[in-house]
Scaffold this motif. Sequence first.
Motif, PDB file in Angstrom:
ATOM      1  N   SER A 122      83.079  -3.044  36.878  1.00 56.23           N
ATOM      2  CA  SER A 122      82.111  -4.112  37.126  1.00 56.23           C
ATOM      3  C   SER A 122      81.041  -4.032  36.054  1.00 56.23           C
ATOM      4  N   ILE A 123      80.070  -4.926  36.126  1.00 55.06           N
ATOM      5  CA  ILE A 123      78.988  -4.890  35.137  1.00 55.06           C
ATOM      6  C   ILE A 123      78.107  -3.659  35.329  1.00 55.06           C
ATOM      7  N   ARG A 124      78.302  -2.926  36.454  1.00 54.71           N
ATOM      8  CA  ARG A 124      77.520  -1.709  36.701  1.00 54.71           C
ATOM      9  C   ARG A 124      78.379  -0.453  36.741  1.00 54.71           C
ATOM     10  N   HIS A 125      79.695  -0.594  36.588  1.00 54.31           N
ATOM     11  CA  HIS A 125      80.580   0.561  36.733  1.00 54.31           C
ATOM     12  C   HIS A 125      81.594   0.614  35.595  1.00 54.31           C
ATOM     13  N   ASN A 126      81.763   1.793  35.031  1.00 55.33           N
ATOM     14  CA  ASN A 126      82.824   2.077  34.069  1.00 55.33           C
ATOM     15  C   ASN A 126      83.469   3.383  34.515  1.00 55.33           C
ATOM     16  N   PRO A 127      84.794   3.494  34.452  1.00 60.57           N
ATOM     17  CA  PRO A 127      85.429   4.721  34.968  1.00 60.57           C
ATOM     18  C   PRO A 127      85.022   5.986  34.226  1.00 60.57           C
ATOM     19  N   GLU A 128      84.568   5.845  32.998  1.00 59.18           N
ATOM     20  CA  GLU A 128      84.048   6.984  32.228  1.00 59.18           C
ATOM     21  C   GLU A 128      82.583   6.697  31.933  1.00 59.18           C
ATOM     22  N   PHE A 129      81.689   7.588  32.303  1.00 59.75           N
ATOM     23  CA  PHE A 129      80.268   7.301  32.140  1.00 59.75           C
ATOM     24  C   PHE A 129      79.490   8.586  31.850  1.00 59.75           C
ATOM     25  N   THR A 130      78.263   8.416  31.412  1.00 60.92           N
ATOM     26  CA  THR A 130      77.434   9.551  30.999  1.00 60.92           C
ATOM     27  C   THR A 130      76.361   9.817  32.042  1.00 60.92           C
ATOM     28  N   MET A 131      76.248  11.074  32.425  1.00 64.91           N
ATOM     29  CA  MET A 131      75.232  11.484  33.391  1.00 64.91           C
ATOM     30  C   MET A 131      74.376  12.610  32.808  1.00 64.91           C
ATOM     31  N   LEU A 132      73.128  12.599  33.187  1.00 68.38           N
ATOM     32  CA  LEU A 132      72.256  13.758  33.014  1.00 68.38           C
ATOM     33  C   LEU A 132      72.162  14.435  34.372  1.00 68.38           C
ATOM     34  N   LYS A 150      72.779  -6.935  30.404  1.00 72.17           N
ATOM     35  CA  LYS A 150      73.242  -7.310  31.741  1.00 72.17           C
ATOM     36  C   LYS A 150      74.397  -6.440  32.208  1.00 72.17           C
ATOM     37  N   SER A 151      75.274  -6.026  31.282  1.00 71.53           N
ATOM     38  CA  SER A 151      76.486  -5.306  31.650  1.00 71.53           C
ATOM     39  C   SER A 151      76.459  -3.885  31.097  1.00 71.53           C
ATOM     40  N   ILE A 152      76.957  -2.942  31.892  1.00 69.07           N
ATOM     41  CA  ILE A 152      77.054  -1.554  31.442  1.00 69.07           C
ATOM     42  C   ILE A 152      77.990  -1.442  30.241  1.00 69.07           C
TER      43      ILE A 152
END
Length: 508
Positions: free
Chosen positions: A267-277, A492-494
């Motif tokens: 979605s515009i807020r979700h990607n299966p691979e993402f970066t976290m602190l 608007k989109s991740i």
Amino acid sequence: MNEQENDQILQRRKNLEEIIKLGHHPYPHRFDRTHTITEIVENYRRFAGKKEEAELAQINSELNQVHVRVAGRIYTTRIMGKAAFMHLSDGNERLQVYIRKNDVGEDGWKLFNLLDLGDFIGVSGFLFVTKTGELSVHVEKLSFLAKALLPMPDKWHGLHDPELRQRQRYADLIANKSTRQVFVKRAQIIREIRRFFDERGYLEVETPMLTPLATGAAARPFVTHHNALDIDLYARIAPELYLKRLIVGGFEKVYELNRNFRNEGLSIRHNPEFTMLEFYEAYSDYRDLMDLTEELITGLVDKVCGSRVIEYQGQQIDFSNWSRLTIREAIARYWPSEAEKPTPDDLTTRDKLIDRFRALDATFDQSASYGTLLGELFERVAEKHLINPTFITEFPTELSPLSKQFIDRPDFVERFELFIAGMECANAFSELNDPVEQRRRFEEQMLARARGDEEAMVMDEDYIRALSYGMPPTAGEGIGIDRLVMILTNQKSIRDCILFPHLRPEKG
């Protein structure tokens, strides 16, 4: 690809063949520059725009002594008989170059006439300012560096198709300087985060990205198989339990900027691979992390945006205006009907929550627990209204299997989620460090899993063993870097904040 594009590609290939016949290597190994284009523009910007004849003569008398070797991609070409102007770019700035047949010779002029928009060239010459006030290089020697065999995207006017921009990020970066600026700002955000934690005595660490158990969060994992060990491994959904093992081992402050993987929807807020602190601090609780998070993000906004009031998708976000609400206070505050507005005390039992769903005429799971209903009601009623940074606290225990309960209210935990622009951007809590209680919570999760909840956590016996060695009071937090970048760059989109986002397979 249309016929015109095919013709352009064929012509570009013919031009490359002719360049080779002139004796030029089609893809030379290097070019020695004295400056980047950006360095020249920044160092001599003060001379640009000068047009008065006497002043221009004095400026050029000085600039003509500055000999440079620069390289870049051809953005524009304008031919005037036996002379021409071109603009070269290093991706950040553009610089005009002036080429004249008498200066570059017959072979150099032949090479120039075989160049296409998008080619990479190097030039040697001296600086001057044109009569129209444009800083330029008067070329004495021309070097061919690489041929663009494909026409440049959208004729340099900007690549607008969002999917094409995300799928072919290289073309997007060529055509849209604004895209480059997003990722330059992203790098600045990450650099400032590291500086913030390093200055406060945190140790940056690395934990496994392939793990034998999918633990640390409630999410569906990606799974693969390790042939040598003959075991399944999971791409990590969160590094939390490994970082807390380090607290057990004696590191009192740790952080990791990490990649997580969750086998869930796009979605515009979700990607299966993402970066976290993620960061953890011993002898602290969730209230300490609220203060630390406010300091971190306010400082980031100051450094990166230059103002604490920014615009995001038509809304004003004021980072000098932070709020703290319990989850029930938020529902009560943003209830859509003034006449039926509840108080926080009206949201204390399952039956009262069911009444609230019926008042909204909203569907809900008749068998859902109090905690699940409270979470869903918050998402429906309050979440979208949390524009300015807001900490939401006092989550139900059943929604927080790794959090420590309030001493006087065991049904709720010491946890917060940070919302900005209606999006959850951070999650934190006072960490549960009682191994007996942690085992009980894991067992509850396993029962939920047996009932069909694929995102429920699994038992991690080694983590129980680690806690059994003793973990001091600790608070930990995860912040979604991609969503934070979305907000601070007004995207608007991740997918516009990730250089190479995951997309459906390309058609054709």
